[in-house]
Every structure is written in structure tokens, then in C-alpha cells.
Motif scaffolding. Structure first.
Motif, PDB file in Angstrom:
ATOM      1  N   ARG A   1       0.837  -1.206   0.000  1.00 15.54           N
ATOM      2  CA  ARG A   1       0.000   0.000   0.000  1.00 15.54           C
ATOM      3  C   ARG A   1       0.874   1.259   0.000  1.00 15.54           C
ATOM      4  NH1 ARG A   1      -5.116   0.457   0.791  1.00 15.54           N
ATOM      5  NH2 ARG A   1      -5.297  -1.666   1.573  1.00 15.54           N
ATOM      6  N   SER A   2       1.893   1.276   0.837  1.00 14.83           N
ATOM      7  CA  SER A   2       2.742   2.469   0.898  1.00 14.83           C
ATOM      8  C   SER A   2       3.552   2.644  -0.390  1.00 14.83           C
ATOM      9  CB  SER A   2       3.655   2.426   2.113  1.00 14.83           C
ATOM     10  OG  SER A   2       4.643   1.441   1.966  1.00 14.83           O
TER      11      SER A   2
ATOM     12  N   SER B   1       0.691   3.938  -3.341  1.00 11.84           N
ATOM     13  CA  SER B   1      -0.164   5.084  -3.055  1.00 11.84           C
ATOM     14  C   SER B   1       0.490   6.398  -3.475  1.00 11.84           C
ATOM     15  CB  SER B   1      -0.488   5.110  -1.564  1.00 11.84           C
ATOM     16  OG  SER B   1      -1.380   6.171  -1.278  1.00 11.84           O
ATOM     17  N   GLY B   2      -0.193   7.130  -4.342  1.00  8.07           N
ATOM     18  CA  GLY B   2       0.285   8.418  -4.811  1.00  8.07           C
ATOM     19  C   GLY B   2       1.350   8.345  -5.882  1.00  8.07           C
TER      20      GLY B   2
ATOM     21  N   PRO C   1      -4.024   8.008  -3.411  1.00 10.74           N
ATOM     22  CA  PRO C   1      -4.143   7.573  -2.015  1.00 10.74           C
ATOM     23  C   PRO C   1      -5.586   7.242  -1.612  1.00 10.74           C
ATOM     24  CG  PRO C   1      -2.694   9.470  -2.164  1.00 10.74           C
ATOM     25  CD  PRO C   1      -3.312   9.286  -3.526  1.00 10.74           C
ATOM     26  N   SER C   2      -6.566   7.802  -2.309  1.00  9.99           N
ATOM     27  CA  SER C   2      -7.980   7.569  -2.008  1.00  9.99           C
ATOM     28  C   SER C   2      -8.453   6.170  -2.388  1.00  9.99           C
ATOM     29  CB  SER C   2      -8.837   8.590  -2.752  1.00  9.99           C
ATOM     30  OG  SER C   2      -8.741   8.373  -4.153  1.00  9.99           O
TER      31      SER C   2
ATOM     32  N   TYR D   1      -2.040   5.577  -9.057  1.00  9.49           N
ATOM     33  CA  TYR D   1      -2.693   5.009  -7.877  1.00  9.49           C
ATOM     34  C   TYR D   1      -2.871   6.088  -6.822  1.00  9.49           C
ATOM     35  CZ  TYR D   1      -2.300   0.454  -9.917  1.00  9.49           C
ATOM     36  OH  TYR D   1      -2.456  -0.621 -10.752  1.00  9.49           O
TER      37      TYR D   1
END
Length: 133
Positions: free
Chosen positions: A36-37, A40-41, A60-61, A58
Motif C-alpha cells: 500500500r505504501s 499510493s500516490g 491515495p484515495s 494510484y
């Protein structure tokens, strides 16, 4: 007309890595938090069979947007689409409204260096990608 499996080769997956794999073979990531990290973004560029790259962003939402218009794919399918992404069972999953016929696709990720990785989808498709902020 391009079907879902052909589209999958263009927009198969998107991933990134911050770490560097050690040894000859990269390890598949397993940690939900780490995956995820990592995505994200980020904007992920998939290598495509016809040459060039297919970008996916991708957010963060949990939204993921792919845009194949630069590859001239508009005549075959909607060149730009926004779906959703999440992590499940150590894999990056995504679902688009029409791409892949709306089916969920999940991917294993393995870093190969600081900005590149390899991916493998549940149905066996695999490839490489690079990541940029």
C-alpha cells in the motif's frame, strides 16, 4: 475490437518499489502495509507488447486511473478509465468499470531495483514496470 485479455496486456498491472532486491532473484512482496505504501500516490508505467509504456496512477484515495491515449488505443477501447485499487492477501488488486470486463485482477510484485519491478497476475500474465513520483 480488443477484448479483456488483450487489454490486460496493455494495462496489466501497476506497481512500484522503494527497496532494492538482493541476490539474483527478486522476492515477491507479502506485506499489505508495504505494498500500500509503495503504490499510493505514484504513477506506474507498464511496458506494453507493442512498445511504449502504459501509465497508471494510484491515488491515495483508492482510485486508479489508466490512460492509453498516448498509445493510440482509443479506437479499440476507452483509452482512459478510473477504477479502484486495494491490497488483499499480499497482492495489489484493481477493478475498472469496463476494462477486464469489470473483473477484479490481483498482482504479485517483486522489486528488481530502486525504480523497477516485475509483476505476475493471478492468471499467469507477467511483465515489468517502472515507477515515478
Amino acid at each position: 475490437m480488443i477484448d479483456g485479455s488483450t487489454l490486460a496486456r496493455f494495462a496489466g498491472a501497476a506497481f512500484l518499489t522503494v527497496g532494492v532486491a538482493t541476490g539474483a532473484q527478486a522476492e515477491w512482496l507479502q506485506s499489505e502495509r508495504e505494498i500500500r505504501s509503495l503504490v499510493s500516490g505514484k504513477r506506474v508505467y507498464l511496458k506494453v507488447p507493442l512498445g511504449g509504456e502504459f501509465p497508471l496512477y494510484y491515488a491515495p484515495s483508492g482510485k486508479v486511473t489508466g490512460d492509453g491515449s498516448a498509445l493510440g488505443l482509443a479506437k479499440h477501447f476507452a483509452p482512459r478509465e478510473t477504477g479502484r485499487w486495494w491490497v488483499s492477501a499480499g497482492k495489489l488488486c484493481q477493478q475498472f468499470p469496463s476494462w477486464y470486463d469489470g473483473d477484479t485482477k490481483c498482482f504479485q510484485l517483486a522489486p528488481t531495483d530502486e525504480t523497477r519491478l516485475r509483476w505476475r497476475r493471478d492468471d499467469g500474465y507477467s511483465g515489468q514496470a517502472r515507477i515515478a513520483n
